[in-house]
Design a protein around this motif. Structure first.
Motif, PDB file in Angstrom:
ATOM      1  N   THR A  31       0.835  -1.198   0.000  1.00 36.27           N
ATOM      2  CA  THR A  31       0.000   0.000   0.000  1.00 36.27           C
ATOM      3  C   THR A  31       0.866   1.244   0.000  1.00 36.27           C
ATOM      4  O   THR A  31       2.006   1.224   0.449  1.00 36.27           O
ATOM      5  CB  THR A  31      -0.921   0.030   1.239  1.00 36.27           C
ATOM      6  OG1 THR A  31      -0.124   0.096   2.414  1.00 36.27           O
ATOM      7  CG2 THR A  31      -1.823  -1.192   1.290  1.00 36.27           C
ATOM      8  N   ALA A  32       0.315   2.319  -0.512  1.00 33.25           N
ATOM      9  CA  ALA A  32       1.002   3.610  -0.513  1.00 33.25           C
ATOM     10  C   ALA A  32      -0.060   4.693  -0.496  1.00 33.25           C
ATOM     11  O   ALA A  32      -0.884   4.780  -1.405  1.00 33.25           O
ATOM     12  CB  ALA A  32       1.900   3.752  -1.741  1.00 33.25           C
ATOM     13  N   SER A  33      -0.076   5.510   0.528  1.00 39.50           N
ATOM     14  CA  SER A  33      -1.146   6.489   0.715  1.00 39.50           C
ATOM     15  C   SER A  33      -1.120   7.633  -0.299  1.00 39.50           C
ATOM     16  O   SER A  33      -2.111   8.326  -0.460  1.00 39.50           O
ATOM     17  CB  SER A  33      -1.114   7.049   2.132  1.00 39.50           C
ATOM     18  OG  SER A  33       0.140   7.623   2.423  1.00 39.50           O
ATOM     19  N   LYS A  34      -0.020   7.820  -0.983  1.00 35.58           N
ATOM     20  CA  LYS A  34       0.069   8.900  -1.966  1.00 35.58           C
ATOM     21  C   LYS A  34       0.076   8.366  -3.404  1.00 35.58           C
ATOM     22  O   LYS A  34       0.387   9.068  -4.341  1.00 35.58           O
ATOM     23  CB  LYS A  34       1.329   9.721  -1.729  1.00 35.58           C
ATOM     24  CG  LYS A  34       1.471  10.247  -0.320  1.00 35.58           C
ATOM     25  CD  LYS A  34       1.243  11.719  -0.258  1.00 35.58           C
ATOM     26  CE  LYS A  34       1.529  12.243   1.126  1.00 35.58           C
ATOM     27  NZ  LYS A  34       0.356  12.526   1.889  1.00 35.58           N
ATOM     28  N   CYS A  35      -0.313   7.130  -3.570  1.00 31.81           N
ATOM     29  CA  CYS A  35      -0.334   6.490  -4.885  1.00 31.81           C
ATOM     30  C   CYS A  35      -1.680   6.744  -5.565  1.00 31.81           C
ATOM     31  O   CYS A  35      -2.712   6.867  -4.907  1.00 31.81           O
ATOM     32  CB  CYS A  35      -0.112   4.991  -4.705  1.00 31.81           C
ATOM     33  SG  CYS A  35      -0.255   4.028  -6.222  1.00 31.81           S
ATOM     34  N   GLY A  36      -1.684   6.775  -6.881  1.00 27.93           N
ATOM     35  CA  GLY A  36      -2.912   6.954  -7.636  1.00 27.93           C
ATOM     36  C   GLY A  36      -3.905   5.820  -7.460  1.00 27.93           C
ATOM     37  O   GLY A  36      -5.093   5.970  -7.729  1.00 27.93           O
ATOM     38  N   PHE A  37      -3.434   4.661  -6.986  1.00 31.57           N
ATOM     39  CA  PHE A  37      -4.311   3.519  -6.782  1.00 31.57           C
ATOM     40  C   PHE A  37      -4.841   3.437  -5.345  1.00 31.57           C
ATOM     41  O   PHE A  37      -5.538   2.501  -4.991  1.00 31.57           O
ATOM     42  CB  PHE A  37      -3.583   2.210  -7.124  1.00 31.57           C
ATOM     43  CG  PHE A  37      -3.198   2.115  -8.574  1.00 31.57           C
ATOM     44  CD1 PHE A  37      -4.165   2.022  -9.563  1.00 31.57           C
ATOM     45  CD2 PHE A  37      -1.866   2.129  -8.941  1.00 31.57           C
ATOM     46  CE1 PHE A  37      -3.806   1.941 -10.899  1.00 31.57           C
ATOM     47  CE2 PHE A  37      -1.497   2.048 -10.273  1.00 31.57           C
ATOM     48  CZ  PHE A  37      -2.475   1.950 -11.261  1.00 31.57           C
ATOM     49  N   THR A  38      -4.530   4.428  -4.518  1.00 30.82           N
ATOM     50  CA  THR A  38      -4.941   4.402  -3.118  1.00 30.82           C
ATOM     51  C   THR A  38      -6.445   4.190  -2.931  1.00 30.82           C
ATOM     52  O   THR A  38      -6.842   3.498  -1.997  1.00 30.82           O
ATOM     53  CB  THR A  38      -4.476   5.686  -2.399  1.00 30.82           C
ATOM     54  OG1 THR A  38      -3.057   5.764  -2.511  1.00 30.82           O
ATOM     55  CG2 THR A  38      -4.850   5.685  -0.942  1.00 30.82           C
ATOM     56  N   PRO A  39      -7.315   4.722  -3.798  1.00 27.46           N
ATOM     57  CA  PRO A  39      -8.756   4.468  -3.616  1.00 27.46           C
ATOM     58  C   PRO A  39      -9.129   2.985  -3.600  1.00 27.46           C
ATOM     59  O   PRO A  39     -10.193   2.620  -3.105  1.00 27.46           O
ATOM     60  CB  PRO A  39      -9.393   5.199  -4.796  1.00 27.46           C
ATOM     61  CG  PRO A  39      -8.447   6.325  -5.077  1.00 27.46           C
ATOM     62  CD  PRO A  39      -7.076   5.711  -4.846  1.00 27.46           C
ATOM     63  N   GLN A  40      -8.249   2.121  -4.084  1.00 23.98           N
ATOM     64  CA  GLN A  40      -8.513   0.685  -4.029  1.00 23.98           C
ATOM     65  C   GLN A  40      -8.581   0.178  -2.595  1.00 23.98           C
ATOM     66  O   GLN A  40      -9.113  -0.901  -2.349  1.00 23.98           O
ATOM     67  CB  GLN A  40      -7.445  -0.097  -4.789  1.00 23.98           C
ATOM     68  CG  GLN A  40      -7.514   0.081  -6.276  1.00 23.98           C
ATOM     69  CD  GLN A  40      -6.421  -0.702  -6.994  1.00 23.98           C
ATOM     70  OE1 GLN A  40      -5.505  -1.229  -6.385  1.00 23.98           O
ATOM     71  NE2 GLN A  40      -6.531  -0.763  -8.301  1.00 23.98           N
ATOM     72  N   LEU A  41      -8.072   0.948  -1.650  1.00 19.95           N
ATOM     73  CA  LEU A  41      -8.151   0.540  -0.248  1.00 19.95           C
ATOM     74  C   LEU A  41      -9.607   0.353   0.179  1.00 19.95           C
ATOM     75  O   LEU A  41      -9.915  -0.548   0.962  1.00 19.95           O
ATOM     76  CB  LEU A  41      -7.456   1.554   0.660  1.00 19.95           C
ATOM     77  CG  LEU A  41      -5.936   1.599   0.582  1.00 19.95           C
ATOM     78  CD1 LEU A  41      -5.394   2.766   1.404  1.00 19.95           C
ATOM     79  CD2 LEU A  41      -5.320   0.298   1.040  1.00 19.95           C
ATOM     80  N   ALA A  42     -10.504   1.177  -0.322  1.00 19.55           N
ATOM     81  CA  ALA A  42     -11.924   1.038   0.011  1.00 19.55           C
ATOM     82  C   ALA A  42     -12.469  -0.290  -0.515  1.00 19.55           C
ATOM     83  O   ALA A  42     -13.229  -0.982   0.177  1.00 19.55           O
ATOM     84  CB  ALA A  42     -12.723   2.208  -0.555  1.00 19.55           C
ATOM     85  N   GLU A  43     -12.077  -0.660  -1.717  1.00 20.71           N
ATOM     86  CA  GLU A  43     -12.520  -1.933  -2.299  1.00 20.71           C
ATOM     87  C   GLU A  43     -11.913  -3.116  -1.556  1.00 20.71           C
ATOM     88  O   GLU A  43     -12.584  -4.122  -1.324  1.00 20.71           O
ATOM     89  CB  GLU A  43     -12.161  -1.987  -3.780  1.00 20.71           C
ATOM     90  CG  GLU A  43     -12.899  -0.942  -4.595  1.00 20.71           C
ATOM     91  CD  GLU A  43     -12.353  -0.794  -5.997  1.00 20.71           C
ATOM     92  OE1 GLU A  43     -11.406  -1.516  -6.376  1.00 20.71           O
ATOM     93  OE2 GLU A  43     -12.879   0.063  -6.739  1.00 20.71           O
ATOM     94  N   LEU A  44     -10.657  -2.987  -1.168  1.00 20.85           N
ATOM     95  CA  LEU A  44     -10.019  -4.046  -0.379  1.00 20.85           C
ATOM     96  C   LEU A  44     -10.721  -4.208   0.963  1.00 20.85           C
ATOM     97  O   LEU A  44     -10.958  -5.326   1.421  1.00 20.85           O
ATOM     98  CB  LEU A  44      -8.536  -3.748  -0.174  1.00 20.85           C
ATOM     99  CG  LEU A  44      -7.637  -3.895  -1.387  1.00 20.85           C
ATOM    100  CD1 LEU A  44      -6.251  -3.331  -1.084  1.00 20.85           C
ATOM    101  CD2 LEU A  44      -7.541  -5.346  -1.813  1.00 20.85           C
ATOM    102  N   GLU A  45     -11.054  -3.091   1.594  1.00 17.48           N
ATOM    103  CA  GLU A  45     -11.751  -3.153   2.879  1.00 17.48           C
ATOM    104  C   GLU A  45     -13.110  -3.827   2.732  1.00 17.48           C
ATOM    105  O   GLU A  45     -13.495  -4.641   3.579  1.00 17.48           O
ATOM    106  CB  GLU A  45     -11.913  -1.754   3.470  1.00 17.48           C
ATOM    107  CG  GLU A  45     -12.679  -1.713   4.771  1.00 17.48           C
ATOM    108  CD  GLU A  45     -12.061  -2.507   5.904  1.00 17.48           C
ATOM    109  OE1 GLU A  45     -12.792  -2.873   6.843  1.00 17.48           O
ATOM    110  OE2 GLU A  45     -10.844  -2.776   5.889  1.00 17.48           O
ATOM    111  N   GLN A  46     -13.816  -3.521   1.649  1.00 19.03           N
ATOM    112  CA  GLN A  46     -15.117  -4.166   1.437  1.00 19.03           C
ATOM    113  C   GLN A  46     -14.947  -5.670   1.235  1.00 19.03           C
ATOM    114  O   GLN A  46     -15.710  -6.470   1.775  1.00 19.03           O
ATOM    115  CB  GLN A  46     -15.844  -3.554   0.237  1.00 19.03           C
ATOM    116  CG  GLN A  46     -17.256  -4.080   0.078  1.00 19.03           C
ATOM    117  CD  GLN A  46     -18.114  -3.813   1.299  1.00 19.03           C
ATOM    118  OE1 GLN A  46     -18.248  -2.672   1.736  1.00 19.03           O
ATOM    119  NE2 GLN A  46     -18.707  -4.853   1.879  1.00 19.03           N
ATOM    120  N   MET A  47     -13.938  -6.064   0.476  1.00 17.69           N
ATOM    121  CA  MET A  47     -13.654  -7.484   0.267  1.00 17.69           C
ATOM    122  C   MET A  47     -13.333  -8.152   1.607  1.00 17.69           C
ATOM    123  O   MET A  47     -13.809  -9.258   1.890  1.00 17.69           O
ATOM    124  CB  MET A  47     -12.472  -7.658  -0.698  1.00 17.69           C
ATOM    125  CG  MET A  47     -12.200  -9.088  -1.087  1.00 17.69           C
ATOM    126  SD  MET A  47     -10.700  -9.337  -2.103  1.00 17.69           S
ATOM    127  CE  MET A  47     -10.678  -7.943  -3.177  1.00 17.69           C
TER     128      MET A  47
END
Length: 92
Positions: A31-47
């Motif tokens: 994970t990287a909080s300043k990465c363009g893919f950071t919004p995927q954290l929400a999807e990971l959390e839902q999974m």
């Protein structure tokens, strides 16, 4: 070495042996909080929420090695992930 031979420290400093996760389905993510893919954290959390009761675990490992995309302290990173994406899966 095999995966289950490793140990890692959680964000709170507690060391965890990976063999504690034997028998579970694991998704280990960088994970990287300043990465363009950071919004995927929400999807990971839902999974994680959908499958954690069925033996699924997500292990998040912040990394600052790629273009300094996670420069904060453990507390800053942890707070960012929780406040912005509701992350409750284990972060190291």
């Amino acid at each position: 070495m095999k995966f289950y031979d490793f140990t890692a420290k959680k964000m709170n400093g507690i060391e965890v042996k990976m063999d504690e996760y034997k028998g579970k389905v694991l998704l280990v993510v960088n994970t990287a909080s300043k990465c363009g893919f950071t919004p995927q954290l929400a999807e990971l959390e839902q999974m994680y929420k959908d499958y954690k009761d069925k033996g699924f675990e997500i292990l998040g490992f912040p990394c600052n090695q790629f273009a300094n995309q996670d420069p904060g302290s453990n507390k800053e990173i942890s707070d960012f992930c929780l406040i912005n994406y509701g992350v409750t899966f284990t972060m190291f």
